[in-house]
Design a protein around this motif. Structure first.
Motif, mmCIF file in Angstrom:
data_model
loop_
_atom_site.group_PDB
_atom_site.id
_atom_site.type_symbol
_atom_site.label_atom_id
_atom_site.label_comp_id
_atom_site.label_asym_id
_atom_site.label_seq_id
_atom_site.Cartn_x
_atom_site.Cartn_y
_atom_site.Cartn_z
ATOM 1 N N LEU A 215 0.817 -1.144 -0.015
ATOM 2 C CA LEU A 215 -0.116 -0.039 0.059
ATOM 3 C C LEU A 215 0.811 1.306 0.023
ATOM 4 O O LEU A 215 1.858 1.383 0.694
ATOM 5 C CB LEU A 215 -0.861 -0.065 1.094
ATOM 6 N N ASN A 239 -2.707 1.513 -4.601
ATOM 7 C CA ASN A 239 -3.507 2.255 -3.843
ATOM 8 C C ASN A 239 -4.512 1.569 -3.248
ATOM 9 O O ASN A 239 -4.339 0.273 -3.167
ATOM 10 C CB ASN A 239 -3.978 3.510 -4.790
ATOM 11 N N ASP A 240 -5.416 2.419 -2.456
ATOM 12 C CA ASP A 240 -6.506 1.341 -1.900
ATOM 13 C C ASP A 240 -7.409 0.857 -2.444
ATOM 14 O O ASP A 240 -8.038 -0.096 -1.989
ATOM 15 C CB ASP A 240 -7.115 2.754 -1.004
#
Length: 452
Positions: A215, A239-240
């Motif tokens: 992450l 990314n998330d």
């Protein structure tokens, strides 16, 4: 440029360059810089040269190499050179360096200067750097660069090879990152596996799914642990939403490991790992004065505790002689535990999950060592003062203070980290204060109760 020189050869070059500067023999310097020194060597020489001479040496650095040299300098020296440049000169100097290195440089600059530099950059480069600036420099997003090669899982090896022949490949390149049509990270394809696979095989059948995406918000310490644990050369950053946004390479992780080691060592003395060893006297004095002031304040806290027992000390002079022994033994025991805990937390071996076990372990060590040295110091006290009651008091104080010290050394890093305070920076000062206070209170308190 030549390969990096060994330390002995570099020392010879440093001596030759300094002598040439003293003799105003500029040809020697120009020859050394142009023929024999690699980028890392040049940066090392600049860092190990008195500040008043650096500007003269900088003039001999090839303009095409200045950007790379800047990325190898510590922040203080790096910013001292950049502060003399206009925004236009900074853009020109840093044009060829990697985007993640440029982002790191811009984060250290005043906001108005970095904004001006971004405005002057080509739009493609600016968008890339601005994307990296969205993440703090001590996170995976701050470490990553976007110079990578992605391939889809549903294409053949032959298609991948044709694609690679058409594009500029980043350096280093050990793996290709496999994504779906939505750019979601799926796995990796090692170059070695690519070369061994049959042309008509699909990527999905030979790709490796063991490397998880990191992450972008993950801390750089955690990134270093992942690389060390899995022996990685590069790793994907997501990314998330699971979208692949960059990669981290081993050279950046090595820098993190070195910086963290420097930080832990220098912080214990209240210094910054990026401090210039050859900075002007006044600047260095100002930087260190703050830490000396903090230590003075903590010393007065311990002195204030002792002052509460002035009457006891006046009646038994031996208390004044022996008090530093108690405080010192606790300080050493606590420092050993504190150092162990900070290192264990940095490597990820010690967490809240095993904290209770560490507390019991360190208390066990404290009881054994405390008992041993309580007997030794008690025996010395008997030989010195011929007072068994005084020996009992100091032996008890030693045992209690060592146990309290190891308990403080175990808990303090976690308490400081919970308060968002760097344990390496403030832990030793707080611990020293605690062990001094505990030592004086225990020894002088017991002496007041049993000897007077």
């Amino acid at each position: 440029m030549a390969l990096t020189l060994d330390e002995a050869k570099l020392d010879q070059h440093r001596t030759a360059i300094l002598e040439a500067l003293d003799n105003d023999d500029l040809d020697i310097i120009a020859n050394l810089f142009s023929d024999e020194l690699a980028v890392a060597d040049i940066a090392h020489l600049l860092e190990s040269t008195p500040s008043r001479l650096r500007a003269a040496l900088w003039a001999f650095v090839d303009e095409d190499l200045q950007g790379e040299v800047l990325t190898n300098l510590n922040e203080d020296i790096q910013q001292s050179f950049l502060s003399r440049m206009s925004a236009e000169e900074i853009v020109e100097t840093t044009a060829d360096i990697e985007s993640d290195d440029l982002a790191d440089i811009l984060q250290q600059m005043p906001a108005d200067v970095s904004s001006r530099v971004l405005q002057l950059m080509p739009s493609d480069n600016r968008i890339e750097v601005e994307g990296l600036l969205a993440f703090p420099e001590d996170t995976a997003g701050g470490l990553m660069n976007t110079d990578m090669v992605t391939v889809r899982a549903d294409v053949t090896i032959e298609t991948v090879l044709r694609y690679l022949r058409k594009i500029d490949l980043p350096d280093p390149l050990d793996v290709l990152w496999v994504v779906d049509r939505g750019q979601r990270y799926l796995g990796s394809l090692a170059i070695t596996q690519l070369l061994k696979s049959k042309p008509n095989v699909l990527v999905t059948s030979v790709m490796d799914q063991r490397i998880d995406g990191i992450l972008a918000t993950e801390s750089e310490e955690r990134v270093a642990q992942i690389f060390e644990r899995h022996d990685l050369v590069s790793a994907p950053v997501i990314n998330d939403d699971g979208l692949l946004i960059g990669r981290i390479t081993i050279d950046d992780v090595v820098d993190v490991i070195i910086d963290n080691a420097d930080h832990n060592m220098m912080s214990m003395a209240g210094l910054d790992e990026e401090d210039d060893a050859f900075a002007p006297v006044v600047k260095s004095s100002q930087d260190r004065a703050v830490w000396l002031g903090i230590n003075m304040a903590t010393a007065f806290i311990a002195a204030a505790v002792m002052s509460q027992f002035e009457a006891s000390i006046a009646q038994i002079v031996a208390l004044a002689v022996l008090s530093p022994v108690v405080a010192s033994m606790g300080g050493i025991a606590g420092s050993q535990t504190l150092t162990l805990m900070i290192r264990g937390m940095a490597t990820g071996h010690i967490t809240r999950a095993n904290l209770s076990w560490m507390i019991m372990r360190e208390l066990g060590v404290g009881l054994i060592n405390g008992s041993l040295w309580a007997l030794v110091i008690g025996g010395i006290t008997v030989l010195w003062y011929q007072q068994f009651s005084l020996a009992f008091v100091i032996a008890t104080a030693i045992l209690v203070n060592i146990c309290l010290a190891v308990l403080s050394g175990t808990l303090l890093p976690f308490l400081l980290k919970s308060a968002r305070i760097d344990p390496a920076l403030s832990g030793s000062v707080i611990l020293t204060t605690l062990t001094d206070v505990f030592g004086f209170l225990t020894f002088l308190g017991l002496a007041t109760l049993f000897l007077l």
